[in-house]
Design a protein around this motif. Structure first.
Motif, PDB file in Angstrom:
ATOM      1  N   LEU A 112       0.857  -1.176   0.000  1.00  0.00           N
ATOM      2  CA  LEU A 112       0.000   0.000   0.000  1.00  0.00           C
ATOM      3  C   LEU A 112       0.893   1.226   0.000  1.00  0.00           C
ATOM      4  CD1 LEU A 112      -2.534  -1.091   2.768  1.00  0.00           C
ATOM      5  CD2 LEU A 112      -2.864  -1.175   0.303  1.00  0.00           C
ATOM      6  N   THR A 113       0.493   2.265  -0.724  1.00  0.00           N
ATOM      7  CA  THR A 113       1.300   3.472  -0.789  1.00  0.00           C
ATOM      8  C   THR A 113       0.648   4.591   0.020  1.00  0.00           C
ATOM      9  OG1 THR A 113       0.210   4.148  -2.833  1.00  0.00           O
ATOM     10  CG2 THR A 113       2.273   2.895  -3.031  1.00  0.00           C
ATOM     11  N   SER A 114       1.497   5.386   0.674  1.00  0.00           N
ATOM     12  CA  SER A 114       0.978   6.447   1.531  1.00  0.00           C
ATOM     13  C   SER A 114       1.904   7.656   1.508  1.00  0.00           C
ATOM     14  CB  SER A 114       0.827   5.943   2.964  1.00  0.00           C
ATOM     15  OG  SER A 114       2.095   5.709   3.532  1.00  0.00           O
ATOM     16  N   LEU A 115       1.366   8.767   1.998  1.00  0.00           N
ATOM     17  CA  LEU A 115       2.132   9.983   2.248  1.00  0.00           C
ATOM     18  C   LEU A 115       1.878  10.389   3.686  1.00  0.00           C
ATOM     19  CD1 LEU A 115       1.316  12.230  -0.849  1.00  0.00           C
ATOM     20  CD2 LEU A 115       3.519  11.203  -0.315  1.00  0.00           C
ATOM     21  N   ILE A 116       2.891  10.946   4.319  1.00  0.00           N
ATOM     22  CA  ILE A 116       2.724  11.546   5.635  1.00  0.00           C
ATOM     23  C   ILE A 116       2.729  13.052   5.429  1.00  0.00           C
ATOM     24  CG2 ILE A 116       3.785  11.930   7.892  1.00  0.00           C
ATOM     25  CD1 ILE A 116       4.909   9.055   7.682  1.00  0.00           C
ATOM     26  N   ILE A 117       1.670  13.703   5.888  1.00  0.00           N
ATOM     27  CA  ILE A 117       1.541  15.151   5.750  1.00  0.00           C
ATOM     28  C   ILE A 117       1.467  15.720   7.166  1.00  0.00           C
ATOM     29  CG2 ILE A 117       0.173  17.026   4.767  1.00  0.00           C
ATOM     30  CD1 ILE A 117      -0.869  14.789   2.754  1.00  0.00           C
ATOM     31  N   GLU A 118       2.594  16.249   7.606  1.00  0.00           N
ATOM     32  CA  GLU A 118       2.760  16.662   9.008  1.00  0.00           C
ATOM     33  C   GLU A 118       3.799  17.771   9.055  1.00  0.00           C
ATOM     34  OE1 GLU A 118       2.924  17.489  12.523  1.00  0.00           O
ATOM     35  OE2 GLU A 118       1.754  15.649  12.483  1.00  0.00           O
ATOM     36  N   ASP A 119       3.480  18.900   9.705  1.00  0.00           N
ATOM     37  CA  ASP A 119       4.409  20.023   9.722  1.00  0.00           C
ATOM     38  C   ASP A 119       5.482  19.937  10.802  1.00  0.00           C
ATOM     39  OD1 ASP A 119       2.563  20.447  11.742  1.00  0.00           O
ATOM     40  OD2 ASP A 119       2.283  22.572  11.327  1.00  0.00           O
ATOM     41  N   ASP A 120       5.373  18.993  11.692  1.00  0.00           N
ATOM     42  CA  ASP A 120       6.385  18.789  12.737  1.00  0.00           C
ATOM     43  C   ASP A 120       7.323  17.672  12.276  1.00  0.00           C
ATOM     44  OD1 ASP A 120       7.622  17.452  15.055  1.00  0.00           O
ATOM     45  OD2 ASP A 120       6.496  18.897  16.236  1.00  0.00           O
ATOM     46  N   SER A 121       8.561  18.017  11.974  1.00  0.00           N
ATOM     47  CA  SER A 121       9.490  17.034  11.388  1.00  0.00           C
ATOM     48  C   SER A 121       9.771  15.856  12.321  1.00  0.00           C
ATOM     49  CB  SER A 121      10.792  17.704  10.962  1.00  0.00           C
ATOM     50  OG  SER A 121      11.431  18.300  12.072  1.00  0.00           O
ATOM     51  N   ALA A 139       0.893  18.884  -4.336  1.00  0.00           N
ATOM     52  CA  ALA A 139       1.721  18.494  -5.478  1.00  0.00           C
ATOM     53  C   ALA A 139       2.112  17.017  -5.400  1.00  0.00           C
ATOM     54  CB  ALA A 139       2.967  19.368  -5.544  1.00  0.00           C
ATOM     55  N   ALA A 140       2.472  16.555  -4.213  1.00  0.00           N
ATOM     56  CA  ALA A 140       2.883  15.151  -4.048  1.00  0.00           C
ATOM     57  C   ALA A 140       1.720  14.197  -4.307  1.00  0.00           C
ATOM     58  CB  ALA A 140       3.452  14.934  -2.644  1.00  0.00           C
ATOM     59  N   ILE A 141       0.541  14.535  -3.827  1.00  0.00           N
ATOM     60  CA  ILE A 141      -0.630  13.674  -4.060  1.00  0.00           C
ATOM     61  C   ILE A 141      -0.925  13.587  -5.548  1.00  0.00           C
ATOM     62  CG2 ILE A 141      -3.136  13.488  -3.758  1.00  0.00           C
ATOM     63  CD1 ILE A 141      -2.678  14.703  -0.916  1.00  0.00           C
ATOM     64  N   ARG A 142      -0.906  14.713  -6.231  1.00  0.00           N
ATOM     65  CA  ARG A 142      -1.204  14.713  -7.674  1.00  0.00           C
ATOM     66  C   ARG A 142      -0.150  13.926  -8.455  1.00  0.00           C
ATOM     67  NH1 ARG A 142      -5.539  17.824  -8.435  1.00  0.00           N
ATOM     68  NH2 ARG A 142      -5.909  19.586  -7.027  1.00  0.00           N
ATOM     69  N   LYS A 143       1.103  14.018  -8.041  1.00  0.00           N
ATOM     70  CA  LYS A 143       2.188  13.336  -8.761  1.00  0.00           C
ATOM     71  C   LYS A 143       2.287  11.850  -8.401  1.00  0.00           C
ATOM     72  CE  LYS A 143       7.173  13.425  -9.440  1.00  0.00           C
ATOM     73  NZ  LYS A 143       8.442  14.032  -9.038  1.00  0.00           N
ATOM     74  N   MET A 144       2.230  11.527  -7.104  1.00  0.00           N
ATOM     75  CA  MET A 144       2.498  10.159  -6.646  1.00  0.00           C
ATOM     76  C   MET A 144       1.258   9.282  -6.530  1.00  0.00           C
ATOM     77  SD  MET A 144       5.361  10.895  -3.777  1.00  0.00           S
ATOM     78  CE  MET A 144       6.611  12.111  -4.056  1.00  0.00           C
ATOM     79  N   LYS A 145       0.085   9.903  -6.431  1.00  0.00           N
ATOM     80  CA  LYS A 145      -1.183   9.186  -6.343  1.00  0.00           C
ATOM     81  C   LYS A 145      -1.176   8.083  -5.269  1.00  0.00           C
ATOM     82  CE  LYS A 145      -2.549  10.382 -10.975  1.00  0.00           C
ATOM     83  NZ  LYS A 145      -2.927  11.700 -10.593  1.00  0.00           N
ATOM     84  N   PHE A 169      -8.300   8.829  -2.601  1.00  0.00           N
ATOM     85  CA  PHE A 169      -7.399   8.236  -1.621  1.00  0.00           C
ATOM     86  C   PHE A 169      -8.096   8.276  -0.270  1.00  0.00           C
ATOM     87  CE2 PHE A 169      -6.404  12.695  -2.402  1.00  0.00           C
ATOM     88  CZ  PHE A 169      -6.549  13.256  -1.146  1.00  0.00           C
ATOM     89  N   GLU A 170      -7.693   7.390   0.607  1.00  0.00           N
ATOM     90  CA  GLU A 170      -8.230   7.361   1.964  1.00  0.00           C
ATOM     91  C   GLU A 170      -7.422   8.335   2.826  1.00  0.00           C
ATOM     92  OE1 GLU A 170     -10.953   5.593   2.818  1.00  0.00           O
ATOM     93  OE2 GLU A 170     -11.038   4.892   0.745  1.00  0.00           O
ATOM     94  N   THR A 171      -8.042   8.841   3.886  1.00  0.00           N
ATOM     95  CA  THR A 171      -7.391   9.811   4.756  1.00  0.00           C
ATOM     96  C   THR A 171      -7.447   9.356   6.205  1.00  0.00           C
ATOM     97  OG1 THR A 171      -8.058  11.600   3.268  1.00  0.00           O
ATOM     98  CG2 THR A 171      -7.375  12.223   5.489  1.00  0.00           C
ATOM     99  N   LEU A 172      -6.297   9.349   6.862  1.00  0.00           N
ATOM    100  CA  LEU A 172      -6.217   9.099   8.298  1.00  0.00           C
ATOM    101  C   LEU A 172      -5.753  10.399   8.934  1.00  0.00           C
ATOM    102  CD1 LEU A 172      -5.060   6.272   6.818  1.00  0.00           C
ATOM    103  CD2 LEU A 172      -5.308   5.602   9.183  1.00  0.00           C
ATOM    104  N   PHE A 211      -3.438   6.173   0.333  1.00  0.00           N
ATOM    105  CA  PHE A 211      -3.956   6.890   1.492  1.00  0.00           C
ATOM    106  C   PHE A 211      -2.909   7.853   2.028  1.00  0.00           C
ATOM    107  CE2 PHE A 211      -2.061   3.151   3.369  1.00  0.00           C
ATOM    108  CZ  PHE A 211      -1.499   3.584   4.556  1.00  0.00           C
ATOM    109  N   ILE A 212      -3.403   8.794   2.847  1.00  0.00           N
ATOM    110  CA  ILE A 212      -2.516   9.789   3.442  1.00  0.00           C
ATOM    111  C   ILE A 212      -2.736   9.833   4.946  1.00  0.00           C
ATOM    112  CG2 ILE A 212      -2.383  11.191   1.340  1.00  0.00           C
ATOM    113  CD1 ILE A 212      -4.384  13.146   2.633  1.00  0.00           C
ATOM    114  N   PHE A 213      -1.660  10.111   5.661  1.00  0.00           N
ATOM    115  CA  PHE A 213      -1.717  10.452   7.080  1.00  0.00           C
ATOM    116  C   PHE A 213      -1.708  11.984   7.085  1.00  0.00           C
ATOM    117  CE2 PHE A 213       0.506   6.369   6.971  1.00  0.00           C
ATOM    118  CZ  PHE A 213      -0.143   5.659   7.969  1.00  0.00           C
TER     119      PHE A 213
END
Length: 87
Positions: A3-12, A43-49, A76-79, A52-54
Motif C-alpha cells: 500500500l502506498t501512503s504519504l505523511i503530511i505533518e508540519d512537525d518534522s 503536489a505530491a498527491i497529484r504526482k504520486m497518487k 485516496f483514503e485519509t487518516l 492513502f494519506i496520514f
C-alpha cells in the motif's frame, strides 16, 4: 500487496516518528514521502497518487481540510492526525 501512503505533518520529529512506526509495524505500507506544507502535499498527491494519506489537521496557516478542498475528486483514503490534548 504493498500500500502506498504519504505523511503530511508540519512537525518534522513527529513525521519521522510516524514514518518509523509505520515501517516497523506495517511493512506492507510504503511511505512515498513526507510533506511539511499543504502546497507540497497537494503536489505530491497529484504526482504520486498514494492510496492513502496520514494528514495533520492543523498545518498553519492551513488545515488538513483545506488540502482536501483542493481536490474535486478524492481518490485516496485519509487518516487524520491530531497531537493536541483536548481535555
Amino acid at each position: 500487496m504493498k500500500l502506498t501512503s504519504l505523511i503530511i505533518e508540519d512537525d518534522s520529529m513527529q513525521a519521522a516518528s510516524l514514518k518509523k512506526m509505520v515501517e516497523t509495524a506495517c511493512p506492507e505500507i510504503t511511505v512515498l514521502d513526507i510533506c511539511f506544507t499543504i502546497p507540497q502535499a497537494e503536489a505530491a498527491i497529484r504526482k504520486m497518487k498514494p492510496q492513502f494519506i496520514f494528514l495533520d489537521i492543523m498545518m498553519e496557516p492551513f488545515t488538513g481540510f483545506d488540502l482536501l478542498n483542493r481536490f474535486v475528486e478524492i481518490d485516496f483514503e485519509t487518516l487524520f492526525l491530531n497531537l493536541f490534548d483536548l481535555f
